[in-house]
Design a protein around this motif. Structure first.
Motif, short mmCIF file in Angstrom:
data_model
loop_
_atom_site.label_atom_id
_atom_site.label_comp_id
_atom_site.label_asym_id
_atom_site.label_seq_id
_atom_site.Cartn_x
_atom_site.Cartn_y
_atom_site.Cartn_z
N ARG A 1 0.80 -1.13 0.13
CA ARG A 1 -0.13 -0.07 -0.21
C ARG A 1 0.76 1.25 -0.05
NH1 ARG A 1 -5.43 0.02 1.32
NH2 ARG A 1 -6.32 -1.79 1.81
N PHE A 2 1.99 1.29 0.73
CA PHE A 2 2.71 2.55 0.93
C PHE A 2 3.41 2.86 -0.44
CE2 PHE A 2 7.26 4.07 1.33
CZ PHE A 2 6.92 5.29 2.20
N LEU A 3 3.97 1.61 -1.08
CA LEU A 3 4.62 2.13 -2.49
C LEU A 3 3.53 2.31 -3.54
CD1 LEU A 3 7.14 2.17 -3.98
CD2 LEU A 3 7.08 -0.21 -4.47
N ALA A 4 2.30 1.65 -3.44
CA ALA A 4 1.23 2.05 -4.33
C ALA A 4 0.90 3.53 -4.12
CB ALA A 4 -0.19 1.16 -4.04
N LYS A 5 0.64 3.89 -3.16
CA LYS A 5 0.45 5.43 -2.81
C LYS A 5 1.52 6.24 -3.39
CE LYS A 5 -2.77 4.82 0.81
NZ LYS A 5 -3.19 4.89 2.53
N LEU A 6 2.74 5.85 -3.23
CA LEU A 6 4.02 6.61 -3.60
C LEU A 6 4.11 6.85 -5.02
CD1 LEU A 6 6.57 7.99 -2.09
CD2 LEU A 6 7.55 5.89 -2.57
N MET A 7 3.79 5.72 -5.72
CA MET A 7 3.59 5.66 -7.30
C MET A 7 2.37 6.12 -7.56
SD MET A 7 5.61 2.02 -7.91
CE MET A 7 5.43 2.07 -9.31
N LYS A 8 1.31 6.56 -7.05
CA LYS A 8 -0.11 7.20 -7.31
C LYS A 8 -0.73 6.27 -8.30
CE LYS A 8 1.78 11.79 -7.45
NZ LYS A 8 1.89 12.99 -8.34
N TYR A 9 -0.68 4.81 -7.80
CA TYR A 9 -1.63 3.78 -8.49
C TYR A 9 -2.98 4.03 -8.02
CZ TYR A 9 -3.26 -0.59 -9.66
OH TYR A 9 -4.41 -1.78 -10.34
N PRO A 10 -3.34 4.41 -6.69
CA PRO A 10 -4.90 4.38 -6.54
C PRO A 10 -5.29 5.27 -7.58
CG PRO A 10 -3.45 4.45 -4.57
CD PRO A 10 -2.67 4.58 -5.75
N GLU A 11 -4.95 6.20 -8.17
CA GLU A 11 -5.63 7.05 -9.05
C GLU A 11 -5.49 6.50 -10.42
OE1 GLU A 11 -2.72 8.70 -7.09
OE2 GLU A 11 -4.26 8.99 -5.52
N ARG A 12 -4.72 5.56 -10.64
CA ARG A 12 -4.45 5.03 -12.05
C ARG A 12 -4.71 3.52 -12.25
NH1 ARG A 12 1.42 7.84 -13.03
NH2 ARG A 12 1.01 10.01 -12.48
N VAL A 13 -5.64 3.27 -11.66
CA VAL A 13 -6.33 1.76 -11.74
C VAL A 13 -6.77 1.65 -13.26
CG1 VAL A 13 -7.88 0.04 -11.19
CG2 VAL A 13 -6.73 1.50 -9.40
N LYS A 14 -6.27 0.63 -13.80
CA LYS A 14 -6.66 0.34 -15.10
C LYS A 14 -7.25 -1.22 -15.41
CE LYS A 14 -3.16 3.48 -17.23
NZ LYS A 14 -2.05 3.74 -17.99
N VAL A 15 -8.27 -1.07 -16.23
CA VAL A 15 -9.07 -2.10 -16.44
C VAL A 15 -8.01 -3.28 -17.25
CG1 VAL A 15 -10.93 -3.36 -17.86
CG2 VAL A 15 -11.18 -1.10 -16.70
N GLY A 16 -8.10 -4.73 -16.91
CA GLY A 16 -7.39 -5.54 -17.66
C GLY A 16 -6.99 -6.86 -16.94
N ARG A 17 -6.42 -8.00 -17.57
CA ARG A 17 -6.04 -8.98 -16.68
C ARG A 17 -4.47 -9.25 -16.61
NH1 ARG A 17 -3.70 -13.69 -18.86
NH2 ARG A 17 -4.23 -15.72 -17.61
N TYR A 18 -4.08 -9.08 -15.44
CA TYR A 18 -2.51 -9.07 -15.18
C TYR A 18 -2.24 -10.48 -14.43
CZ TYR A 18 -3.85 -4.44 -15.88
OH TYR A 18 -4.41 -3.03 -16.75
N GLU A 19 -0.97 -10.90 -14.96
CA GLU A 19 -0.62 -12.23 -14.40
C GLU A 19 0.40 -11.70 -13.21
OE1 GLU A 19 0.95 -15.09 -17.11
OE2 GLU A 19 -1.07 -15.26 -18.08
N ILE A 20 0.19 -11.98 -11.97
CA ILE A 20 1.19 -11.68 -10.97
C ILE A 20 2.04 -12.84 -10.84
CG2 ILE A 20 1.45 -11.18 -8.60
CD1 ILE A 20 -0.02 -8.99 -10.43
#
Length: 345
Positions: A72-91
């Motif tokens: 969560r910390f890095l996600a916020k640092l990288m501003k991912y919460p504002e850039r969620v994109k539709v798709g299928r992603y393999e983790i």
């Protein structure tokens, strides 16, 4: 400031910097996803309207993230919460936070394997294929039941299923239904090479007619080595104007795919798919034949057989005959075998 104090302060700052550097390195690079003895990637599906919290809920539900706080910390640092994109992603197993978040933030989707095989009805195709993508089966059904759309690809609403050649294809989960049909059209054209088109013409058949006949052959036998012979029987009957009298077409007309033994009253069903009542091919395929079965029709065995019946030994093959009397004798053996096994319907 004394020399000892300076040295102590320097050491303290150095330790803190080293500690923080190591911590941030861990946040960025250390494996944090699928670290619990996982050896397969996790397919994260992010539908339209998804939020960062809904993404986190999915990851937590499937135990994908090991240390939620650092993610969560890095996600916020990288501003991912504002850039969620539709798709299928393999983790992938043991993926680091930064690598995963860059992938998600950039919308770098992974294609998936889409496989479909010998489904019997258009509704089956719509439901099974439509449920694999972000769009709904209804969206695909609307297109496949639209005469104008079907005509665009050279079919009608009955034969449009011929566009779908069973195989495994790489596709993105977010593909639109219109784009899916375009992709299937491309694959269809690839299959129908000039050589195959010439073979169809030599049989006096259109490509669609070949696929309709192939669907009957596929329903009669799954033995690849026998399919060209079965195809030859039906081609002989078509040339001579004899009704195909193919049991699978009656079963398709009845929509009762559990039938193992057709009764006389069932053979009388009034349907354009009943080849006991109507001469020629039915109006559309009764399943999606595999490319190999289509080739079996195009390369049908040349012989004088006009009849065949399931081998009474139930070895998966059929017994072929040239005359009605021979066929009736073989049919009696088969009927007797069914009676012994108490298969009455």
């Amino acid at each position: 400031m004394s020399q000892n104090l300076k040295i102590g302060l320097f050491l303290t700052v150095s330790i803190l910097l080293t500690t923080f550097s190591f911590y941030f390195w861990q946040i960025y690079r250390s494996p944090n996803l699928l670290v619990q003895d996982n050896d397969k990637p996790f397919a994260l599906l992010i539908p339209p309207g998804a939020t960062f919290e809904s993404v986190m809920d999915t990851l937590k539900k499937h135990d994908v993230v090991n240390d939620e706080t650092s993610f969560r910390f890095l996600a916020k640092l990288m501003k991912y919460p504002e850039r969620v994109k539709v798709g299928r992603y393999e983790i992938r197993p043991r993926m680091g936070n930064r690598e995963a978040l860059v992938k998600l933030r950039n919308g770098s989707q992974d294609a998936m394997d889409v496989t479909f095989n010998s489904m019997r009805q258009k509704s089956d195709l719509i439901q099974r294929l439509g449920s694999k993508f972000a769009f709904s089966p209804d969206s695909l059904g609307t297109l496949l039941n639209d005469p104008a759309t079907c005509q665009k690809f050279g079919f009608d609403t009955t034969t449009i299923v011929c566009l779908f050649l069973p195989n495994t294809y790489k596709m993105f989960w977010t593909i639109k239904p219109e784009a899916l049909l375009e992709r299937m059209s491309t694959e269809y054209k690839k299959f129908w090479t000039p050589e195959r088109q010439e073979k169809a013409k030599a049989l006096g058949m259109s490509q669609t007619q070949v696929q309709v006949l192939a669907s009957i052959v596929a329903a009669e036998t799954n033995k690849r080595d026998e399919q060209p012979r079965v195809a030859g029987v039906y081609l002989n009957r078509l040339k001579q104007g004899i009704k195909l009298e193919a049991d699978p077409t009656v079963i398709f007309a009845l929509r009762d795919f559990g039938i193992r033994r057709l009764l006389n009253r069932q053979l009388a069903v009034d349907s354009p798919y009943n080849t006991y009542r109507y001469t020629g091919l039915p109006p559309g395929p009764i399943n999606l034949p595999a490319p190999a079965t289509i080739d079996a029709v195009l390369n049908a065995e040349k012989h004088d057989y006009l009849f065949f019946v399931v081998d009474a030994r139930f070895n998966g093959y059929h017994t072929f005959s040239k005359t009605l009397s021979e066929h009736m004798a073989n049919a009696r053996l088969y009927q007797q075998a069914l009676n012994r096994m108490k298969i009455m319907k």
